[in-house]
Design a protein around this motif. Structure first.
Motif, mmCIF file in Angstrom:
data_model
loop_
_atom_site.group_PDB
_atom_site.id
_atom_site.type_symbol
_atom_site.label_atom_id
_atom_site.label_comp_id
_atom_site.label_asym_id
_atom_site.label_seq_id
_atom_site.Cartn_x
_atom_site.Cartn_y
_atom_site.Cartn_z
ATOM 1 N N GLY A 118 0.821 -1.204 0.000
ATOM 2 C CA GLY A 118 0.000 0.000 0.000
ATOM 3 C C GLY A 118 0.856 1.256 0.000
ATOM 4 N N GLU A 119 1.979 1.237 0.717
ATOM 5 C CA GLU A 119 2.879 2.392 0.756
ATOM 6 C C GLU A 119 3.591 2.562 -0.582
ATOM 7 N N GLU A 120 3.956 1.437 -1.220
ATOM 8 C CA GLU A 120 4.646 1.511 -2.514
ATOM 9 C C GLU A 120 3.688 2.024 -3.597
ATOM 10 N N GLY A 121 2.441 1.626 -3.497
ATOM 11 C CA GLY A 121 1.459 2.068 -4.494
ATOM 12 C C GLY A 121 1.111 3.533 -4.335
ATOM 13 N N ALA A 122 1.250 4.060 -3.149
ATOM 14 C CA ALA A 122 0.936 5.461 -2.888
ATOM 15 C C ALA A 122 2.049 6.361 -3.412
ATOM 16 N N ARG A 123 3.212 5.867 -3.631
ATOM 17 C CA ARG A 123 4.346 6.687 -4.089
ATOM 18 C C ARG A 123 4.250 6.954 -5.518
#
Length: 123
Positions: A118-123
């Motif tokens: 989820g954090e990688e997709g938000a970047r």
């Protein structure tokens, strides 16, 4: 012969002591209970005989064995829950705990990876 006599005196003394201790104060004559106990301990044969002859109060029925004290009624069975009944052996319980720990570890790992994705997709 001497051994039998000694055993009889001991039994008589123990019986007298139990009788003295379990009697109510109003059923003891001539001396307080403490003095009767001391007399029976110091002079086992004579003290016991004197106790049974003049020290205790007899009912009109004569000599009776003291009644055992009444036990309190146990609480109803429904009031207390039954103990848990786990029929598994200790080894089975440990194996089940190990499986549960592994399952929780895997769930935590999955949650951790979901957060990372989820954090990688938000970047």
């Amino acid at each position: 012969m001497g051994l039998v006599f000694s055993i009889l005196v001991l039994v008589l003394m123990i019986g007298a002591l139990i009788d003295i201790i379990t009697r109510r104060d109003d059923q003891v004559k001539h001396l307080p209970k403490v003095f009767w106990v001391i007399l029976v301990i110091i002079l086992p044969l004579a003290g016991s005989l004197i106790w049974f002859l003049v020290g205790r109060e007899y009912d009109g029925e004569g000599i009776r064995l003291p009644r055992p004290r009444e036990r309190r009624a146990d609480p109803p069975a429904a009031a207390t829950p039954p103990p848990p009944s786990d029929t598994r052996s200790t080894e089975q319980q440990i194996a089940d705990l190990d499986r549960e720990i592994e399952e929780w570890r895997l769930r935590a790992e999955i949650e951790k990876r979901k957060k990372q994705q989820g954090e990688e997709g938000a970047r």
